[in-house]
Design an enzyme around this catalytic site. Structure first.
Site, PDB file in Angstrom:
ATOM      1  N   CYS A 172      24.108   9.215  29.217  1.00 21.78           N
ATOM      2  CA  CYS A 172      24.325   9.139  27.767  1.00 21.78           C
ATOM      3  C   CYS A 172      24.946   7.826  27.283  1.00 21.78           C
ATOM      4  CB  CYS A 172      25.178  10.301  27.269  1.00 21.78           C
ATOM      5  SG  CYS A 172      25.222  11.734  28.323  1.00 21.78           S
ATOM      6  N   GLN A 198      17.836  13.017  36.423  1.00 19.58           N
ATOM      7  CA  GLN A 198      17.640  13.811  35.213  1.00 19.58           C
ATOM      8  C   GLN A 198      16.460  13.274  34.431  1.00 19.58           C
ATOM      9  OE1 GLN A 198      21.616  13.264  33.487  1.00 19.58           O
ATOM     10  NE2 GLN A 198      21.804  15.484  33.658  1.00 19.58           N
ATOM     11  N   HIS A 243      17.966  11.237  24.834  1.00 18.75           N
ATOM     12  CA  HIS A 243      18.970  11.267  23.775  1.00 18.75           C
ATOM     13  C   HIS A 243      18.284  10.951  22.474  1.00 18.75           C
ATOM     14  CE1 HIS A 243      21.425  10.824  27.409  1.00 18.75           C
ATOM     15  NE2 HIS A 243      22.174  11.708  26.776  1.00 18.75           N
ATOM     16  N   HIS A 283      21.601  15.638  23.088  1.00 18.97           N
ATOM     17  CA  HIS A 283      21.310  15.437  24.517  1.00 18.97           C
ATOM     18  C   HIS A 283      20.251  16.456  24.903  1.00 18.97           C
ATOM     19  CE1 HIS A 283      25.311  13.496  25.392  1.00 18.97           C
ATOM     20  NE2 HIS A 283      25.642  14.233  24.359  1.00 18.97           N
TER      21      HIS A 283
HETATM   22 ZN   LIG Z   1      23.472  13.075  27.557  1.00 20.66          ZN
END
Ligand SMILES: [Zn+2]
Ligand SMILES: [Zn+2]
Length: 647
Positions: A333, A380, A384, A514
């Site tokens: 992030c 992942q 975002h 997110h």
């Molecule tokens: Zn995130």
């Protein structure tokens, strides 16, 4: 005796003297306990206030907890009978079973477990009643004089263990345990149980505390339910992705690299690439911009983001070079935020959707690492989204749609969403204006409604900075896995002072969402392998077709068939080993290759193939070009299973 008012399940209200027990008023045929104002309560425990009563059936989630916890008592009773001097610690019910922790000089062996189980069966057959007693703290401490763990619990006033201001204990036949209860009326009300295994466990899960010996067991409302559970366990064992990973040569965990850090072999790497290719193509079509960020960053970044404050325990320790501390990133992030913040933004650029397959590193304790489903290096499929307030609701709805569509393509079709919202009891804990929370929570709820999937509201499950939707899936054998998360964040845009220029020419703070879809590719890979029991659908199978020439003279034709498949991008493999045809077909099945083509004289003459699926069904004499077209179509459609041509 004063009278109390008791409301029964049929809606009638009964006046009864205080001290009446639920068993005197309820039909207890299938009940292990009662519900008193929806709280589990012993059937024979006297009532002292007005209440609503209902039976708690054995075949229910909370009923099984009572049953399993009662079985844990019987286990500890049996252990103290057979191992005089054994100290017993705690024995809670857990998912599908129970355990009890003991302080004994030697670990339990499988033979010990058999003896203990036999003793438990005797105790159950005796039908010993469980009797509740309430004591003062001093009486409790004296009663457990020889049981240091019980004394520690009483001294710590742990209400959940029955050690509140009043200490409650349950006795059966002279044996006694500190306990909040409730319990089944007698040991005979434990119809079916089995001890499963023993393992070491630290007292309070703390490695600096004594090592105890934990015995795990399971208990059910009937022999049939127990047998069904044991079959499910066997099935789960057959599907265990750690075993499949080795058998199918997909990945492994080299000790030289470290626990929780897998390497993917060529076949596993290919499956992973196919998953990523599909995901990338969908993200591209969905209006995402692809970004990339490094694996390390200075401590400054994680100070601003707050990770060093609230996430430090899950981070790897820093490396210090030239007076600067660098951390492996635990999340992507903050990096994406810096990309957003790299220049002034206008409302015309929003929503801005940034996407990355970003590998992050998190410190998971050794005890919780499990195959690919709990690792320390996590890739992942992370996005975002930065948007305006007006865009929040439509963006969340389309995100959830997007997530579900991709999961369905992978063959997962049963979903449940969990909406994590604020706790009404503690409204001040949350960052951000209440009306903004209201709006975000309403938007998440609308998204779940619009997607038409079952959802439940988990009040108080939001973190202090964000409400969220977690998507859970059920796999082929009904197990529930949490996969995707969509989270609205009120914190990071503020910490990083994000802005955009609005239509009104004023500066505003964007909303940030997110979104991780697979959660982590490693974990999703493990779940998919178990869901399909290793037999991946044709579009994901690393080898789609195994070619089995009947004799060496058919090798030439096998090369022709392989060439025709490869020419259109399919993935064949020729078995040119000298073995017998039947053995080769079996090998192909063990390797879970969706299609096996057996090639003999007649096939070669007719330029045809004999097609065989993993379930043993087959079709002979399929023209080669028809088979190629069939498989091509199946792959293009991302079919979730292989079919015989023409079906
Ligand atoms: Zn995130
Ligand atoms: Zn108990």
């Amino acid at each position: 005796m004063p009278e109390i008012e008791l409301k029964l399940p049929d809606g009638t209200v009964r006046q009864a003297p205080a001290g009446t027990t639920p068993a005197e008023l309820l039909d207890t045929t299938d009940a292990v306990a009662a519900l008193v104002d929806d709280e589990p309560w012993d059937l024979n425990r006297p009532l002292d206030r007005d209440a609503t009563l209902a039976p708690l059936p054995a075949a229910s989630e909370r009923g099984r907890e009572v049953l399993r916890h009662s079985a844990a008592h019987v286990l500890a009773h049996a252990v103290t009978d057979l191992y005089p001097g054994a100290k017993y610690a705690i024995g809670p019910p857990i998912e599908d079973g129970f355990y009890y922790d003991f302080d004994v000089p030697e670990p339990f062996t499988p033979d010990d477990l058999e003896r203990i189980e036999a003793r438990m069966r005797e105790l159950v057959a005796e039908g010993q009643p469980f009797r509740r007693e309430e004591l003062s703290r001093e009486e409790g401490l004296a009663l457990f004089e020889d049981q240091p763990y019980k004394r520690e619990i009483i001294e710590a006033t742990e209400e959940s263990e029955g050690a509140g201001p009043v200490v409650s204990v349950y006795r059966n036949d002279g044996w006694v345990d500190l306990c909040r209860g409730p319990h089944v009326p007698t040991t005979r009300a434990i119809p079916a149980f089995k001890l499963q295994r023993a393992a070491g466990a630290y007292w309070r899960g703390d490695e600096s505390k004594p090592q105890l010996q934990r015995i795990y067991g399971t208990a059910w409302e009937s022999e049939e339910a127990l047998a069904a559970y044991l079959r499910r366990l066997e099935e789960a064992e057959r599907r265990d992705h750690r075993r499949l990973g080795l058998e199918l040569d997909l990945f492994h965990f080299p000790t030289e690299i470290g626990s929780g850090l897998p390497v993917f072999h060529p076949k596993g790497g290919l499956v992973r690439k196919l998953m990523e290719d599909y995901s990338r193509a969908e993200h591209e079509a969905g209006g995402y911009a692809f970004v990339w960020s490094p694996h390390l960053a200075r401590s400054t970044l994680f100070e601003i983001s707050g990770h060093l404050h609230w996430y430090a325990e899950s981070m790897y320790p820093p490396m210090e070079l030239e007076g600067v501390r660098y951390y492996p990133k635990p999340m992507n992030c903050p990096f994406h935020i810096l990309i957003y913040r790299s220049r002034g933004r206008s409302y015309r650029e929003l929503p801005m959707r940034l996407f990355e397959f970003g590998t992050v590193y998190r410190w998971e304790r050794s005890g919780v690492i499990h195959g690919l489903t709990r690792v320390r290096g996590i890739t992942q499929d992370d996005a975002h989204i930065f948007c305006t307030r007006e865009q929040l609701a439509p963006e969340l709805a389309s995100l959830l749609d997007f997530v579900l569509r991709l999961l369905r393509t992978f063959g997962l079709t049963e979903f449940e969403a969990e909406l994590g919202t604020r706790s009404a009891a503690d409204p001040d804990k949350y960052l951000g204006a209440p009306e903004v929370w209201d709006q975000a929570e309403a938007a998440l709820r609308e998204a779940a409604e619009a997607a038409g999937i079952p959802y439940r509201v988990a009040e108080g499950e939001a973190s202090y900075y964000a409400p969220k939707i977690d998507v859970h899936v059920r796999d082929a054998i009904g197990r529930r896995w949490q996969l995707s998360t969509i989270q609205v964040d009120f914190q990071l845009p503020r910490r990083f002072e994000l802005e955009y220029t609005g239509r009104d020419n004023a500066r505003h703070q964007p909303f940030m969402i997110h979104r991780a879809l697979f959660g982590s590719i490693e974990r999703f890979f493990g779940i998919l392998l178990e869901h399909y029991a290793g037999a991946l659908p044709p579009w994901l199978a690393p080898v789609q077709v195994r070619l089995v020439p009947i004799a060496d003279r058919h090798l030439g034709y096998a090369a022709v068939v392989a060439g025709a498949l490869k020419a259109v991008g399919l993935r064949p493999e020729v078995d040119d080993s000298g073995g017998r045809m039947q053995a080769k077909v079996r090998d192909a099945q063990l390797a879970k290759v969706p299609y096996t083509l057996v090639l003999g004289d007649r096939d070669e003459e007719a330029e045809a193939v004999s097609v065989r699926l993993l379930d043993g069904s087959e079709r002979r004499g399929v023209p080669l070009q028809d088979f190629v077209a069939h498989l091509q179509a199946e792959v293009a459609a991302k079919a979730t299973a292989a079919h015989l041509p023409g079906e």
